[in-house]
Design a protein around this motif. Sequence first.
Motif, mmCIF file in Angstrom:
data_model
loop_
_atom_site.group_PDB
_atom_site.id
_atom_site.type_symbol
_atom_site.label_atom_id
_atom_site.label_comp_id
_atom_site.label_asym_id
_atom_site.label_seq_id
_atom_site.Cartn_x
_atom_site.Cartn_y
_atom_site.Cartn_z
ATOM 1 N N UNK A 266 -29.202 23.565 3.884
ATOM 2 C CA UNK A 266 -27.771 23.228 3.987
ATOM 3 C C UNK A 266 -26.955 24.072 3.010
ATOM 4 N N UNK A 267 -25.853 24.651 3.503
ATOM 5 C CA UNK A 267 -25.052 25.508 2.639
ATOM 6 C C UNK A 267 -24.099 24.702 1.750
ATOM 7 N N UNK A 268 -23.753 25.275 0.604
ATOM 8 C CA UNK A 268 -22.816 24.612 -0.304
ATOM 9 C C UNK A 268 -21.386 24.880 0.148
ATOM 10 N N UNK A 269 -20.530 23.929 -0.188
ATOM 11 C CA UNK A 269 -19.140 23.996 0.256
ATOM 12 C C UNK A 269 -18.230 24.120 -0.968
ATOM 13 N N UNK A 270 -17.275 25.044 -0.913
ATOM 14 C CA UNK A 270 -16.245 25.112 -1.943
ATOM 15 C C UNK A 270 -14.982 24.452 -1.403
ATOM 16 N N UNK A 271 -14.425 23.507 -2.147
ATOM 17 C CA UNK A 271 -13.186 22.854 -1.700
ATOM 18 C C UNK A 271 -12.043 23.323 -2.593
ATOM 19 N N UNK A 272 -11.098 24.034 -2.003
ATOM 20 C CA UNK A 272 -9.985 24.596 -2.764
ATOM 21 C C UNK A 272 -8.779 23.662 -2.667
ATOM 22 N N UNK A 273 -8.257 23.245 -3.813
ATOM 23 C CA UNK A 273 -7.163 22.264 -3.826
ATOM 24 C C UNK A 273 -5.992 22.736 -4.688
ATOM 25 N N UNK A 274 -4.885 23.161 -4.061
ATOM 26 C CA UNK A 274 -3.686 23.497 -4.850
ATOM 27 C C UNK A 274 -3.084 22.218 -5.425
ATOM 28 N N UNK A 275 -2.722 22.224 -6.695
ATOM 29 C CA UNK A 275 -2.194 21.002 -7.316
ATOM 30 C C UNK A 275 -0.904 21.284 -8.058
ATOM 31 N N UNK A 276 0.136 20.603 -7.668
ATOM 32 C CA UNK A 276 1.391 20.682 -8.402
ATOM 33 C C UNK A 276 1.859 19.269 -8.698
ATOM 34 N N UNK A 277 1.865 18.901 -9.957
ATOM 35 C CA UNK A 277 2.231 17.542 -10.376
ATOM 36 C C UNK A 277 1.466 16.471 -9.616
ATOM 37 N N UNK A 278 0.158 16.521 -9.723
ATOM 38 C CA UNK A 278 -0.696 15.581 -8.996
ATOM 39 C C UNK A 278 -1.505 14.700 -9.945
ATOM 40 N N UNK A 279 -0.977 14.443 -11.160
ATOM 41 C CA UNK A 279 -1.764 13.683 -12.149
ATOM 42 C C UNK A 279 -2.270 12.349 -11.603
ATOM 43 N N UNK A 280 -1.462 11.710 -10.751
ATOM 44 C CA UNK A 280 -1.861 10.389 -10.250
ATOM 45 C C UNK A 280 -2.930 10.480 -9.164
ATOM 46 N N UNK A 281 -3.017 11.646 -8.541
ATOM 47 C CA UNK A 281 -3.868 11.755 -7.347
ATOM 48 C C UNK A 281 -5.288 12.222 -7.633
ATOM 49 N N UNK A 282 -5.480 13.055 -8.662
ATOM 50 C CA UNK A 282 -6.727 13.811 -8.736
ATOM 51 C C UNK A 282 -7.993 12.968 -8.892
ATOM 52 N N UNK A 283 -7.918 11.900 -9.722
ATOM 53 C CA UNK A 283 -9.096 11.022 -9.863
ATOM 54 C C UNK A 283 -9.431 10.376 -8.520
ATOM 55 N N UNK A 284 -8.386 9.846 -7.867
ATOM 56 C CA UNK A 284 -8.580 9.196 -6.563
ATOM 57 C C UNK A 284 -9.130 10.214 -5.576
#
Length: 303
Positions: free
Chosen positions: A1-19
Amino acid sequence: MKTLDIVVPCYNEEEMLQIFYKEVSDNLKNIKWNVIFVNDGSNDNTLEVIRELENSYDNVKYISFSRNFGKESAIYAGLDYSTEDYVVLMDADLQDPPSLIPKMMEYIKEYDIVGTRRVTRKGEPFIRSFFARLFYKIANKITKIELVDGARDFRLMKREVVNAILDLKEYNRFSKGIFQWVGFETKWLEYENIERQKGESSWSFWELFKYSIEGIVSFTTAPLHIATITGIFFSIIAFLAIIVIVIKTLLFGEHVEGWPSTVSIILFLSGIQLFAAGIIGEYLAKIYLESKKRPIYIIKEKD
Ligand code: UDP
Ligand code: MG
């Protein structure tokens, strides 16, 4: 199984990232994955939250910009930083459901890209979805690439596709167009619109309007041709009008009349001229910005 890279642009997302991290791990139990957070010059605690995540988990990587460069630049940087054969691009606000990823991984065996589209715009202001639809109609009429209505940036791509996208090094990036422009075989998955959980959309109406112009100017020169054709059309009318006016004056003499019509015509034509000059200006501005060859993003810190 191949590994997956998940790219996430974040601008003022302090509340979201843990979730976000938790939600993704819950959905990707059988897949090996890394996440690459791109902090796009947030002015809240996004970077601190990302550092914490990076300390707690092995599969978290990040880059942080020196200022806000915009989502398009963050996408480019994230793709540039990715190394795996499979790369997923998704928003931090969970409007792109991570539960779709396992299904995307199935389809990627047969396709180069698995894209997603929203079939409804539930929860979006009416005016916004109206203009969005109008934009797609116009853009598809006058550009050669086919923009898919409701297509999200949420997509899984093979390495070849990512490399092709990275080869388009233009400074003014309109990803929706770039993604279509590079081609490859795409499988579209459809889902219902999901509203943002926390924080707020950073797009104002005016920004979306500018983004639409950007999209059109980046992918077609049709407006320039329309300006030329309009110009030719009015020149012909002017030529015919001159003949009529000259003959009329010779036959019936000169009367000082027709002030309202003269003024109307002058106003109308100067409006069109300004509009055409504006179109040329849009393209000129693009050439100007591209010719400076400035970097698409500047990194201040990374893992
Ligand atoms: N984003 C970004 N830079 C910006 C604006 C937004 O990286 O200047 C990110 C944002 O953090 C989110 C994604 O782009 O992960 C989509 O942003 P948003 O939810 O505001 O857009 P919408 O869903 O309303 O199109
Ligand atoms: Mg969003």
